[in-house]
Design a protein around this motif. Structure first.
Motif, PDB file in Angstrom:
ATOM      1  N   GLU A  61      52.398 -68.960  27.875  1.00 53.53           N
ATOM      2  CA  GLU A  61      53.788 -69.402  27.924  1.00 53.53           C
ATOM      3  C   GLU A  61      54.018 -70.497  26.880  1.00 53.53           C
ATOM      4  O   GLU A  61      53.150 -71.327  26.629  1.00 53.53           O
ATOM      5  CB  GLU A  61      54.127 -69.924  29.312  1.00 53.53           C
ATOM      6  N   ASP A  62      55.201 -70.476  26.283  1.00 57.03           N
ATOM      7  CA  ASP A  62      55.577 -71.496  25.312  1.00 57.03           C
ATOM      8  C   ASP A  62      56.405 -72.567  26.028  1.00 57.03           C
ATOM      9  O   ASP A  62      57.584 -72.355  26.313  1.00 57.03           O
ATOM     10  CB  ASP A  62      56.402 -70.855  24.191  1.00 57.03           C
ATOM     11  N   PRO A  63      55.811 -73.720  26.331  1.00 59.81           N
ATOM     12  CA  PRO A  63      56.541 -74.743  27.094  1.00 59.81           C
ATOM     13  C   PRO A  63      57.679 -75.388  26.314  1.00 59.81           C
ATOM     14  O   PRO A  63      58.506 -76.100  26.895  1.00 59.81           O
ATOM     15  CB  PRO A  63      55.455 -75.767  27.443  1.00 59.81           C
ATOM     16  N   SER A  64      57.732 -75.143  25.007  1.00 60.29           N
ATOM     17  CA  SER A  64      58.795 -75.743  24.205  1.00 60.29           C
ATOM     18  C   SER A  64      60.100 -74.971  24.302  1.00 60.29           C
ATOM     19  O   SER A  64      61.131 -75.432  23.798  1.00 60.29           O
ATOM     20  CB  SER A  64      58.361 -75.824  22.737  1.00 60.29           C
ATOM     21  N   ARG A  65      60.063 -73.797  24.929  1.00 54.78           N
ATOM     22  CA  ARG A  65      61.272 -72.973  25.016  1.00 54.78           C
ATOM     23  C   ARG A  65      61.644 -72.757  26.485  1.00 54.78           C
ATOM     24  O   ARG A  65      60.774 -72.630  27.341  1.00 54.78           O
ATOM     25  CB  ARG A  65      61.067 -71.622  24.343  1.00 54.78           C
ATOM     26  N   SER A  66      62.915 -72.665  26.759  1.00 60.97           N
ATOM     27  CA  SER A  66      63.384 -72.424  28.122  1.00 60.97           C
ATOM     28  C   SER A  66      63.760 -70.960  28.291  1.00 60.97           C
ATOM     29  O   SER A  66      64.204 -70.296  27.346  1.00 60.97           O
ATOM     30  CB  SER A  66      64.588 -73.313  28.441  1.00 60.97           C
ATOM     31  N   GLN A  67      63.590 -70.481  29.493  1.00 61.00           N
ATOM     32  CA  GLN A  67      63.873 -69.085  29.786  1.00 61.00           C
ATOM     33  C   GLN A  67      65.337 -68.766  29.484  1.00 61.00           C
ATOM     34  O   GLN A  67      66.247 -69.469  29.891  1.00 61.00           O
ATOM     35  CB  GLN A  67      63.577 -68.779  31.252  1.00 61.00           C
ATOM     36  N   GLY A  68      65.547 -67.693  28.741  1.00 66.05           N
ATOM     37  CA  GLY A  68      66.900 -67.273  28.426  1.00 66.05           C
ATOM     38  C   GLY A  68      67.488 -67.928  27.190  1.00 66.05           C
ATOM     39  O   GLY A  68      68.605 -67.589  26.784  1.00 66.05           O
ATOM     40  N   ALA A  69      66.742 -68.853  26.566  1.00 62.27           N
ATOM     41  CA  ALA A  69      67.267 -69.541  25.386  1.00 62.27           C
ATOM     42  C   ALA A  69      67.318 -68.593  24.196  1.00 62.27           C
ATOM     43  O   ALA A  69      66.426 -67.759  23.996  1.00 62.27           O
ATOM     44  CB  ALA A  69      66.398 -70.750  25.045  1.00 62.27           C
ATOM     45  N   TRP A  70      68.362 -68.734  23.386  1.00 60.63           N
ATOM     46  CA  TRP A  70      68.510 -67.905  22.195  1.00 60.63           C
ATOM     47  C   TRP A  70      67.778 -68.550  21.029  1.00 60.63           C
ATOM     48  O   TRP A  70      67.794 -69.756  20.854  1.00 60.63           O
ATOM     49  CB  TRP A  70      69.991 -67.725  21.852  1.00 60.63           C
ATOM     50  N   PHE A  71      67.131 -67.719  20.205  1.00 61.65           N
ATOM     51  CA  PHE A  71      66.487 -68.201  18.989  1.00 61.65           C
ATOM     52  C   PHE A  71      67.552 -68.429  17.919  1.00 61.65           C
ATOM     53  O   PHE A  71      68.422 -67.583  17.704  1.00 61.65           O
ATOM     54  CB  PHE A  71      65.468 -67.178  18.476  1.00 61.65           C
ATOM     55  N   GLU A  72      67.454 -69.555  17.255  1.00 64.49           N
ATOM     56  CA  GLU A  72      68.443 -69.865  16.227  1.00 64.49           C
ATOM     57  C   GLU A  72      68.176 -69.130  14.919  1.00 64.49           C
ATOM     58  O   GLU A  72      69.106 -68.789  14.194  1.00 64.49           O
ATOM     59  CB  GLU A  72      68.471 -71.380  15.974  1.00 64.49           C
TER      60      GLU A  72
END
Length: 247
Positions: free
Chosen positions: A100-111
């Motif tokens: 898991e990538d702790p720097s990203r939140s579930q459902g977040a869009w990649f810029e």
């Protein structure tokens, strides 16, 4: 959300203020604010992450092979999955076994969609170019790590509160039963609340929860097994063996 001395619950609102409720039916998903009142167990990462996006353009290779249903392209600990929606768009999932990538939140869009395309082309290097061409049909991508609750749950005693759907029993989507089980939760809860044999609200809730948690044991186990089949280290072979054995 917090219990009150009179048996009700206070629900604090994001924008300020609160509601005091005689009964809380929590349908607030994987990060449920009500779940800590019935169990200390929180959803755990399943080891699989989806990066997904939507295809809305003209019919392409992936669209033709998805048809009116689904597409599964399977490899070693990787998969490309697609599903046709009612609005004719297709949601495409790039699934990978990964920490898991702790720097990203579930459902977040990649810029940076271009960077995600490059990374996915590297991850799926060697796969059919016609299949990977779908990357150029997707404008934006979202991060979606998969979480699940244990198949066997035991909730602490509680009053005037219950959980439905993912708040109660989130699981990986490989059984295709998440929404179905949430709807069935709703039907069974209503039946329990109006059943004449339940003399009190808490008796009705307890009866509903016993039935629901028992029902979900097998459903969660099947969903977990589906993930093991679809994202196997041996690629598609375990799935082929499974269906060959079933026939």
């Amino acid at each position: 959300m917090s219990p009150l001395p009179d048996g009700r619950h206070r629900v604090s609102l994001t924008g300020g203020g609160h509601l005091d409720a005689d009964l809380v039916i929590a349908c607030d998903g994987v990060r449920s604010k009500a779940r800590p009142l019935v169990t200390d167990v929180q959803p755990a990462y399943c080891g699989i992450t989806f990066v997904h996006g939507d295809v809305t353009g003209p019919e392409s290779f992936v669209a033709r092979h998805t048809g009116e249903g689904i597409l599964h392209a399977l490899g070693d600990n990787r998969a490309i999955l697609a599903q046709r929606a009612a609005d004719r768009s297709i949601r495409v999932y790039f699934a990978v076994r990964t920490p898991e990538d702790p720097s990203r939140s579930q459902g977040a869009w990649f810029e940076d969609s271009a960077a995600i395309r490059r990374r996915l082309r590297t991850t799926f290097d060697g796969w059919n170019p016609d299949l990977l061409a779908v990357l150029d049909e997707i404008d934006t991508f979202a991060y979606w790590p998969l979480y699940g609750m244990p198949a066997h749950q035991r909730w602490a005693p509680h009053s005037a509160l219950t959980l439905l759907g993912d708040a109660a029993h989130v699981m990986p989507p490989f059984g295709g039963e998440g929404v179905n089980m949430a709807l069935l939760d709703s039907v069974e809860l209503v039946r329990a609340l109006f059943a004449p044999e339940h003399g009190t609200l808490d008796e009705a809730i307890a009866a509903f929860e016993r039935s629901m948690l028992d029902r979900m044991t097998g459903v969660i186990e099947q969903a977990n097994a589906g993930g093991e089949l679809l994202l196997s280290a041996e690629g598609a072979q375990p799935l082929l063996d499974h269906f060959t054995g079933a026939v």
